[in-house]
Design an enzyme around this catalytic site. Structure first.
Site, PDB file in Angstrom:
ATOM      1  N   LYS A   1       0.545  -1.730   0.061  1.00 47.50           N
ATOM      2  CA  LYS A   1       0.303   0.302  -0.449  1.00 47.50           C
ATOM      3  C   LYS A   1       0.970   1.121  -0.140  1.00 47.50           C
ATOM      4  CE  LYS A   1       0.173   1.668   4.835  1.00 47.50           C
ATOM      5  NZ  LYS A   1      -0.597   2.346   5.665  1.00 47.50           N
TER       6      LYS A   1
ATOM      7  N   GLU B   1      -3.300   5.393  18.209  1.00 50.08           N
ATOM      8  CA  GLU B   1      -0.927   5.035  18.095  1.00 50.08           C
ATOM      9  C   GLU B   1      -1.386   6.272  19.156  1.00 50.08           C
ATOM     10  OE1 GLU B   1       0.950   3.399  14.559  1.00 50.08           O
ATOM     11  OE2 GLU B   1      -0.581   4.343  13.969  1.00 50.08           O
TER      12      GLU B   1
ATOM     13  N   HIS C   1      -1.892  -5.459   5.468  1.00 44.64           N
ATOM     14  CA  HIS C   1      -1.996  -6.575   6.369  1.00 44.64           C
ATOM     15  C   HIS C   1      -2.558  -6.828   8.079  1.00 44.64           C
ATOM     16  CE1 HIS C   1       0.210  -3.032   8.402  1.00 44.64           C
ATOM     17  NE2 HIS C   1       0.535  -3.765   9.356  1.00 44.64           N
TER      18      HIS C   1
ATOM     19  N   ASP D   1      -3.786   6.855   4.925  1.00 41.01           N
ATOM     20  CA  ASP D   1      -2.662   5.916   5.679  1.00 41.01           C
ATOM     21  C   ASP D   1      -3.359   4.630   6.175  1.00 41.01           C
ATOM     22  OD1 ASP D   1      -0.047   4.192   6.384  1.00 41.01           O
ATOM     23  OD2 ASP D   1      -0.360   5.720   8.610  1.00 41.01           O
TER      24      ASP D   1
ATOM     25  N   LYS E   1      -2.674   9.423  15.360  1.00 41.13           N
ATOM     26  CA  LYS E   1      -0.840   9.730  16.241  1.00 41.13           C
ATOM     27  C   LYS E   1      -0.378  10.404  17.888  1.00 41.13           C
ATOM     28  CE  LYS E   1       1.578   8.259  12.331  1.00 41.13           C
ATOM     29  NZ  LYS E   1       2.204   7.023  12.239  1.00 41.13           N
TER      30      LYS E   1
ATOM     31  N   HIS F   1      -6.786  -0.114   5.083  1.00 42.15           N
ATOM     32  CA  HIS F   1      -7.017  -1.072   6.500  1.00 42.15           C
ATOM     33  C   HIS F   1      -8.263  -0.209   7.557  1.00 42.15           C
ATOM     34  CE1 HIS F   1      -2.372  -1.589   6.467  1.00 42.15           C
ATOM     35  NE2 HIS F   1      -2.066  -0.443   7.110  1.00 42.15           N
TER      36      HIS F   1
HETATM   37  P1  NDP Z   1      11.794   2.465   0.893  1.00 40.54           P
HETATM   38  O1  NDP Z   1      12.361   3.663   0.740  1.00 40.54           O
HETATM   39  O2  NDP Z   1      12.363   2.898   2.637  1.00 40.54           O
HETATM   40  O3  NDP Z   1      12.640   1.604   0.030  1.00 40.54           O
HETATM   41  C1  NDP Z   1      11.936   1.341  -1.000  1.00 40.54           C
HETATM   42  C2  NDP Z   1      12.924   1.027  -1.693  1.00 40.54           C
HETATM   43  O4  NDP Z   1      12.714   0.876  -2.886  1.00 40.54           O
HETATM   44  C3  NDP Z   1      14.968   1.215  -1.721  1.00 40.54           C
HETATM   45  O5  NDP Z   1      15.540   0.624  -1.227  1.00 40.54           O
HETATM   46  C4  NDP Z   1      14.878   2.126  -2.954  1.00 40.54           C
HETATM   47  O6  NDP Z   1      16.556   2.310  -2.583  1.00 40.54           O
HETATM   48  C5  NDP Z   1      14.171   1.329  -2.973  1.00 40.54           C
HETATM   49  N1  NDP Z   1      14.166   1.077  -5.017  1.00 40.54           N
HETATM   50  C6  NDP Z   1      13.184   2.522  -5.313  1.00 40.54           C
HETATM   51  N2  NDP Z   1      13.836   3.133  -6.774  1.00 40.54           N
HETATM   52  C7  NDP Z   1      14.236   1.848  -7.408  1.00 40.54           C
HETATM   53  C8  NDP Z   1      14.728   1.898  -8.885  1.00 40.54           C
HETATM   54  N3  NDP Z   1      14.369   2.262  -9.860  1.00 40.54           N
HETATM   55  N4  NDP Z   1      14.793   0.120  -8.383  1.00 40.54           N
HETATM   56  C9  NDP Z   1      15.503  -0.660  -7.575  1.00 40.54           C
HETATM   57  N5  NDP Z   1      15.467  -0.348  -6.123  1.00 40.54           N
HETATM   58  C10 NDP Z   1      14.445   1.060  -6.422  1.00 40.54           C
HETATM   59  O7  NDP Z   1      10.379   2.786   1.560  1.00 40.54           O
HETATM   60  P2  NDP Z   1       9.588   1.553   2.466  1.00 40.54           P
HETATM   61  O8  NDP Z   1      10.513   0.256   2.501  1.00 40.54           O
HETATM   62  O9  NDP Z   1       9.287   1.963   3.591  1.00 40.54           O
HETATM   63  O10 NDP Z   1       8.312   1.264   2.078  1.00 40.54           O
HETATM   64  C11 NDP Z   1       8.228   0.717   0.624  1.00 40.54           C
HETATM   65  C12 NDP Z   1       6.780   0.369   0.282  1.00 40.54           C
HETATM   66  O11 NDP Z   1       6.069  -0.353   1.288  1.00 40.54           O
HETATM   67  C13 NDP Z   1       5.864   1.795  -0.071  1.00 40.54           C
HETATM   68  O12 NDP Z   1       4.889   1.451  -1.038  1.00 40.54           O
HETATM   69  C14 NDP Z   1       5.162   1.808   2.020  1.00 40.54           C
HETATM   70  O13 NDP Z   1       4.209   2.914   1.611  1.00 40.54           O
HETATM   71  C15 NDP Z   1       5.074   0.315   1.939  1.00 40.54           C
HETATM   72  N6  NDP Z   1       4.997   0.435   3.740  1.00 40.54           N
HETATM   73  C16 NDP Z   1       6.150   0.727   4.193  1.00 40.54           C
HETATM   74  C17 NDP Z   1       5.552   0.690   5.547  1.00 40.54           C
HETATM   75  C18 NDP Z   1       7.059   1.147   6.630  1.00 40.54           C
HETATM   76  O14 NDP Z   1       7.037   1.067   7.825  1.00 40.54           O
HETATM   77  N7  NDP Z   1       8.254   1.244   5.989  1.00 40.54           N
HETATM   78  C19 NDP Z   1       4.896  -0.192   6.322  1.00 40.54           C
HETATM   79  C20 NDP Z   1       3.441  -0.582   4.957  1.00 40.54           C
HETATM   80  C21 NDP Z   1       4.077  -0.397   3.869  1.00 40.54           C
HETATM   81  P3  NDP Z   1      16.818   3.699  -2.511  1.00 40.54           P
HETATM   82  O15 NDP Z   1      16.681   3.863  -1.015  1.00 40.54           O
HETATM   83  O16 NDP Z   1      18.779   3.358  -2.814  1.00 40.54           O
HETATM   84  O17 NDP Z   1      16.388   4.549  -3.899  1.00 40.54           O
END
Ligand code: NDP
Length: 458
Positions: free
Chosen positions: A135, A203, A165, A222, A326, A227
């Site tokens: 999401k 929260e 989730h 969010d 929050k 959810h």
């Molecule tokens: P992040 O920004 O921490 O991670 C995203 C990852 O994708 C990074 O490692 C980034 O690398 C990589 N990335 C971006 N563009 C590219 C590309 N073109 N090729 C390869 N890799 C790429 O985000 P999150 O992990 O926090 O979130 C990811 C998803 O999960 C989102 O949709 C978010 O809404 C969802 N989500 C997240 C939660 C959380 O608690 N974090 C909870 C629930 C859902 P780089 O940083 O080097 O650009």
């Protein structure tokens, strides 16, 4: 169709979601299923050495106390590739490395996910490939429809897992079991007996450094758009004949298609708030606007409350209030079912202070049925008693339950495309009213219960 996934390809593997939520869940799942052979391929734009990749997975697995032969095998075979996953050639290279049927997990920012789907349009995906999307799914009804159309060109709807989730197996089954395995609840589960339903997810945590995402989403998108509407649809669904994906998701879809903002007025049926500086259990929180990365011009709410109605025979006239925020003083995660007053109380008994209330607590899953009884002392006095029960922990973390569905090609717990679009449709009038400034953005101090004049729920 049951499939057996042999490779999990995680796009965005170096991100926060993958290491904090997905990998611990995977560790837990493989600990329970040591017989499962699964190869893990990580891909991301960060340059991560093999040693660092193993260290990251090991740390995530340790958080879930993961062990056993499947974990050992996975660590021995896993690889990480630096790749721009929006480029077709790079996706082809990653897919060529997958053994057997892959599941591709998009742990990516939503805009990047859309580009990856474009990149995959000219790729022949292996039969049975499962796609798991995080999401938010789209940013409004139109973009969700576009993303659905893009995905439909890649695989069938049954192979798409729009992850929520909150739909972890134990919460869903606990709700369905409580209602449908007991004769005393289902006959009362309607507007004749239920006065109101409140679904609250408050929260204590503040922004926790997630301005990049949250300051553009806010509490409504969010939590409520995703959810809490999903939880409401499970609560309010018609009895499904089976727990199969088609029956469950049809039943949820029927509820959501009948859901509207109460009275057709977002102005009267929604509220929004934003926290100011305050203290929660001795922890000082800054004003939301002083949190790093927050832009005041976004006008983001950190507390949202919307009352909906479900326009069908069963629920006509029952308000469903969904609220989440929050930095609140009390953590509350519950569905509160308030029953109507009894039609007649025998003269001689003391007046009731409150009607019967059923609280269904989410994570940890518990319940409490608040009843009126003739308490101790004067037998004509009506007192209050709570019947409390715990459902006990589920087998897995919520993400583990979702992941199990993905690895088994079972989409029961994921959000179907029409439903994902419908949830945007439901909240669209609220988003518009808020954007047009028709509903004030009220302040509340961090650590309080919300703006002072908001009536308390449940
Ligand atoms: P992040 O920004 O921490 O991670 C995203 C990852 O994708 C990074 O490692 C980034 O690398 C990589 N990335 C971006 N563009 C590219 C590309 N073109 N090729 C390869 N890799 C790429 O985000 P999150 O992990 O926090 O979130 C990811 C998803 O999960 C989102 O949709 C978010 O809404 C969802 N989500 C997240 C939660 C959380 O608690 N974090 C909870 C629930 C859902 P780089 O940083 O080097 O650009």
């Amino acid at each position: 169709m049951t499939v057996s996934i042999s490779t999990l390809l995680v796009l965005g593997a170096s991100g926060d979601m993958a290491s904090r939520l997905l990998l611990p869940a995977l560790g837990q799942l493989l600990t329970e299923h040591p017989e499962r052979q699964l190869r893990l391929i990580g891909a991301g734009s960060d340059d991560v050495s093999h040693q660092d990749w193993i260290a990251r997975i090991t740390a995530s697995f340790a958080a879930a106390d993961a062990k056993g032969s499947a974990i050992k095998n996975l660590l021995a075979s896993t690889v990480y590739h630096r790749a721009d996953v929006t480029v077709t050639a790079e996706m082809k290279r990653l897919l060529a490395e997958c053994e057997g049927t892959p599941a591709i997990y998009f742990a990516l920012p939503p805009a990047v996910t859309t580009l990856v789907c474009d990149a995959l349009a000219s790729v022949d995906l292996p039969a049975g490939t499962q796609l798991a999307l995080e999401k938010p799914f789209g940013a409004d009804e139109e973009s969700a429809a576009d993303l659905n159309a893009q995905l439909a060109k890649l695989v069938t709807e049954e192979q798409i897992h729009r992850v929520d989730h909150f739909l972890g197996l134990s919460t869903v089954l606990n709700l369905l079991g409580l209602r449908f395995a007991n004769r005393i609840f289902e006959p009362l589960w309607n507007s004749e007996h239920i006065k109101r339903v409140d679904i609250v997810y408050d929260e204590e945590l503040g922004l926790e450094g997630r301005a990049g995402y949250y300051d553009h989403a806010g509490a409504l998108v969010d939590m409520i758009q995703s959810h809490l509407l999903q939880v409401m649809s499970i609560f309010a669904m018609e009895p499904p004949a089976t727990l199969g994906a088609a029956d469950l998701r049809d039943a949820k879809g029927i509820v959501l298609r009948a859901t509207r903002v109460r009275g057709g007025s977002a102005k009267r049926s929604s509220r929004r708030g934003r926290y100011t500086a305050g203290t929660i259990e001795g922890r000082k929180l800054p004003d939301y606007l002083d949190e790093p990365g927050v832009e005041a011009s976004n006008g983001t709410e950190t507390l949202a409350e919307v009352t909906f109605e479900i326009d069908n025979w069963r629920w006509k006239g029952v308000p469903f209030t969904l609220r989440s925020g929050k930095a609140l003083g009390v953590r509350r995660r519950e569905i509160v079912v308030t029953f109507k007053d009894v039609p007649h109380l025998p003269t001689g008994l003391t007046e009731l202070e409150k009607p019967t209330i059923l609280r269904i607590l989410l994570a940890p899953d518990e319940m409490s049925l608040e009843l009126n009884i003739n308490g101790p002392g004067d037998p004509y006095n009506i007192g209050r008693v709570n019947l409390d029960a715990s459902f006990g922990p589920g087998q897995f973390l919520a993400y583990g339950e979702v992941l199990e569905g993905i690895l088994e090609g079972d989409p029961s717990l994921s959000v179907r495309g029409d439903t994902a679009k419908q949830c945007w449709h439901i909240v669209a009038p609220v988003l518009k009213a808020w954007k047009d400034g028709k509903v004030p953005l009220e302040d509340y101090p961090a650590g309080s219960r919300g703006p002072q004049d908001w009536p308390s729920l449940g």
